[in-house]
Write a protein that holds these residues in place. Structure first.
Motif, short mmCIF file in Angstrom:
data_model
loop_
_atom_site.label_atom_id
_atom_site.label_comp_id
_atom_site.label_asym_id
_atom_site.label_seq_id
_atom_site.Cartn_x
_atom_site.Cartn_y
_atom_site.Cartn_z
N GLN A 66 0.59 20.48 3.07
CA GLN A 66 1.87 19.81 2.89
C GLN A 66 2.98 20.69 3.47
OE1 GLN A 66 2.65 17.81 -0.97
NE2 GLN A 66 0.64 18.54 -1.61
N LEU A 67 4.02 20.05 3.99
CA LEU A 67 5.18 20.75 4.51
C LEU A 67 6.20 20.94 3.40
CD1 LEU A 67 6.62 21.91 7.04
CD2 LEU A 67 7.60 19.62 7.38
N ILE A 68 6.74 22.14 3.28
CA ILE A 68 7.79 22.43 2.31
C ILE A 68 9.13 22.42 3.05
CG2 ILE A 68 8.69 24.08 0.63
CD1 ILE A 68 5.87 25.30 0.49
N LYS B 265 0.83 -1.19 0.00
CA LYS B 265 0.00 0.00 0.00
C LYS B 265 0.87 1.25 0.00
CE LYS B 265 -4.14 -1.75 2.31
NZ LYS B 265 -5.06 -1.52 3.45
N PRO B 266 0.62 2.20 -0.92
CA PRO B 266 1.42 3.43 -0.93
C PRO B 266 1.20 4.23 0.34
CG PRO B 266 -0.46 3.62 -2.40
CD PRO B 266 -0.42 2.20 -1.96
N TYR B 267 2.29 4.61 0.99
CA TYR B 267 2.20 5.29 2.28
C TYR B 267 1.72 6.73 2.14
CZ TYR B 267 3.51 6.80 6.99
OH TYR B 267 3.48 7.30 8.26
N LEU B 268 2.23 7.44 1.15
CA LEU B 268 1.95 8.86 1.00
C LEU B 268 0.55 9.15 0.49
CD1 LEU B 268 3.28 11.71 1.18
CD2 LEU B 268 3.90 11.43 -1.23
N THR B 269 -0.04 8.21 -0.23
CA THR B 269 -1.30 8.44 -0.93
C THR B 269 -2.50 8.19 -0.02
OG1 THR B 269 -0.20 7.64 -2.94
CG2 THR B 269 -2.58 7.85 -3.02
N HIS C 206 -1.72 12.51 1.35
CA HIS C 206 -2.21 12.45 2.72
C HIS C 206 -1.41 13.45 3.55
CE1 HIS C 206 -2.98 10.90 6.77
NE2 HIS C 206 -4.04 10.27 6.26
N THR C 207 -2.08 14.47 4.07
CA THR C 207 -1.40 15.58 4.73
C THR C 207 -0.52 15.13 5.90
OG1 THR C 207 -3.03 17.24 4.10
CG2 THR C 207 -1.80 17.66 6.11
N LEU C 208 -1.06 14.37 6.81
CA LEU C 208 -0.31 14.02 8.01
C LEU C 208 0.84 13.06 7.72
CD1 LEU C 208 -3.19 13.71 10.62
CD2 LEU C 208 -1.88 15.72 9.91
N ARG C 209 0.64 12.15 6.77
CA ARG C 209 1.74 11.23 6.44
C ARG C 209 2.84 11.95 5.66
NH1 ARG C 209 -2.55 7.21 6.08
NH2 ARG C 209 -2.70 7.32 3.81
N GLN C 210 2.46 12.94 4.83
CA GLN C 210 3.47 13.72 4.13
C GLN C 210 4.33 14.48 5.13
OE1 GLN C 210 3.79 17.24 3.86
NE2 GLN C 210 5.17 17.42 2.11
N ARG C 211 3.69 15.11 6.11
CA ARG C 211 4.44 15.85 7.12
C ARG C 211 5.32 14.92 7.95
NH1 ARG C 211 0.85 18.86 11.45
NH2 ARG C 211 0.95 16.81 12.43
N CYS D 256 6.62 12.06 6.99
CA CYS D 256 7.75 11.64 6.15
C CYS D 256 8.83 12.73 6.14
CB CYS D 256 7.28 11.37 4.73
SG CYS D 256 6.44 9.80 4.49
N MET D 257 8.42 13.97 6.00
CA MET D 257 9.37 15.07 5.95
C MET D 257 10.14 15.22 7.26
SD MET D 257 9.44 16.40 2.98
CE MET D 257 8.70 17.35 1.66
N LEU D 258 9.45 15.16 8.37
CA LEU D 258 10.08 15.42 9.66
C LEU D 258 10.92 14.24 10.15
CD1 LEU D 258 7.17 17.25 11.52
CD2 LEU D 258 9.19 18.27 10.45
N LYS D 259 10.52 13.02 9.79
CA LYS D 259 11.20 11.83 10.29
C LYS D 259 12.04 11.12 9.23
CE LYS D 259 7.87 10.92 14.00
NZ LYS D 259 8.85 11.11 15.08
N ARG D 260 12.15 11.72 8.04
CA ARG D 260 12.98 11.17 6.95
C ARG D 260 12.50 9.78 6.56
NH1 ARG D 260 19.04 13.51 8.23
NH2 ARG D 260 18.34 15.47 9.12
N LEU D 261 11.21 9.66 6.30
CA LEU D 261 10.61 8.38 5.96
C LEU D 261 10.30 8.30 4.47
CD1 LEU D 261 8.09 7.99 8.92
CD2 LEU D 261 10.48 7.27 8.80
N CYS D 262 10.30 7.09 3.96
CA CYS D 262 10.06 6.84 2.54
C CYS D 262 8.60 7.09 2.17
CB CYS D 262 10.46 5.40 2.21
SG CYS D 262 10.04 4.88 0.54
N ARG D 263 8.40 7.75 1.06
CA ARG D 263 7.07 8.06 0.56
C ARG D 263 6.29 6.81 0.14
NH1 ARG D 263 7.44 11.95 -3.86
NH2 ARG D 263 5.46 11.15 -4.59
N VAL D 264 6.97 5.72 -0.16
CA VAL D 264 6.32 4.50 -0.64
C VAL D 264 5.97 3.56 0.52
CG1 VAL D 264 6.54 2.44 -2.09
CG2 VAL D 264 7.41 4.65 -2.89
#
Length: 211
Positions: free
Chosen positions: A194-196, A14-18, A73-78, A80-88
């Protein structure tokens, strides 16, 4: 099968970011006043729904139902950015040997890997670079570059800007605009989606081998 649905078949998990259809939630937006300044809020807001001075869009966390391929997905995108996690896969994208983070950037960077680069796209672990390139139409369309990143920091949010109409109703005035974390005059009125972050110390990395 064609288009986004076909692209999705490249993913082994399952795609994590989507986001998924069942993760869509109502957003009971309102304005509250503090120190003479209006601030966007929810009518039943929780303290953790603000970060970096902005209110964040609510999302469910049940990854079930139809996959919404053209959304993030807003919370998973954030996260991933803060914890250096893979988008997939949602696991770490940091190389344990070098400490560098693998990233796919949707641009040729004009051949310049020395300059910092802003992005809303989370990192991608080495094992899933190929799947991300195959499944994300935006990355394919933007001549992607695979690289590693030595450092990065949050610099802004992608957000919808809100105000009130003559009857006092909350209305969207600008859709999906970039707002810097230093723009304190705008942050109280945005709904962040989304976090930039700004990546720096970039080094080119090899593309995955084709099977």
């Amino acid at each position: 099968m064609t288009g986004l649905a076909a692209a999705g078949t490249a993913l082994r998990e399952k795609p994590y970011l989507t986001p998924y259809a069942e993760e869509s939630l109502d957003l009971p937006l309102a304005f509250e006043w503090g120190d003479g300044v209006p601030r966007l809020t929810y009518r039943d807001a929780l303290p953790q729904e603000w970060m970096f001075g902005a209110l964040w869009a609510r999302c469910g966390t049940v990854r079930e139902g139809k996959i919404l391929w053209n959304m993030v997905h807003t919370l998973r995108q954030r996260r991933c950015m803060l914890k250096r996690l893979c988008r997939v896969c949602g696991r770490t994208a940091t190389d344990p040997d070098t400490g560098r983070v693998r990233w796919i950037l949707p641009s040729a960077l004009a051949g310049d890997f020395r300059s910092p680069w802003p992005t809303v796209h989370p990192p991608t672990c080495e094992a899933h670079v190929g799947e991300a390139l195959a499944s994300c139409p935006y990355l394919r369309r933007e001549a992607p570059v695979v690289c590693t990143v030595g450092d990065y920091s949050p610099i802004g949010v992608l957000a919808n800007l809100y105000g009130e109409d003559d009857s006092g109703r909350v209305v969207e005035t600008h859709h999906q605009i970039a707002v810097g974390l230093d723009e304190s005059h705008l942050l109280p009125r945005v709904l962040a989606t989304q976090l930039i972050v700004q990546v720096s110390d970039l080094q080119p990395a090899p593309w995955p081998r084709r099977p």
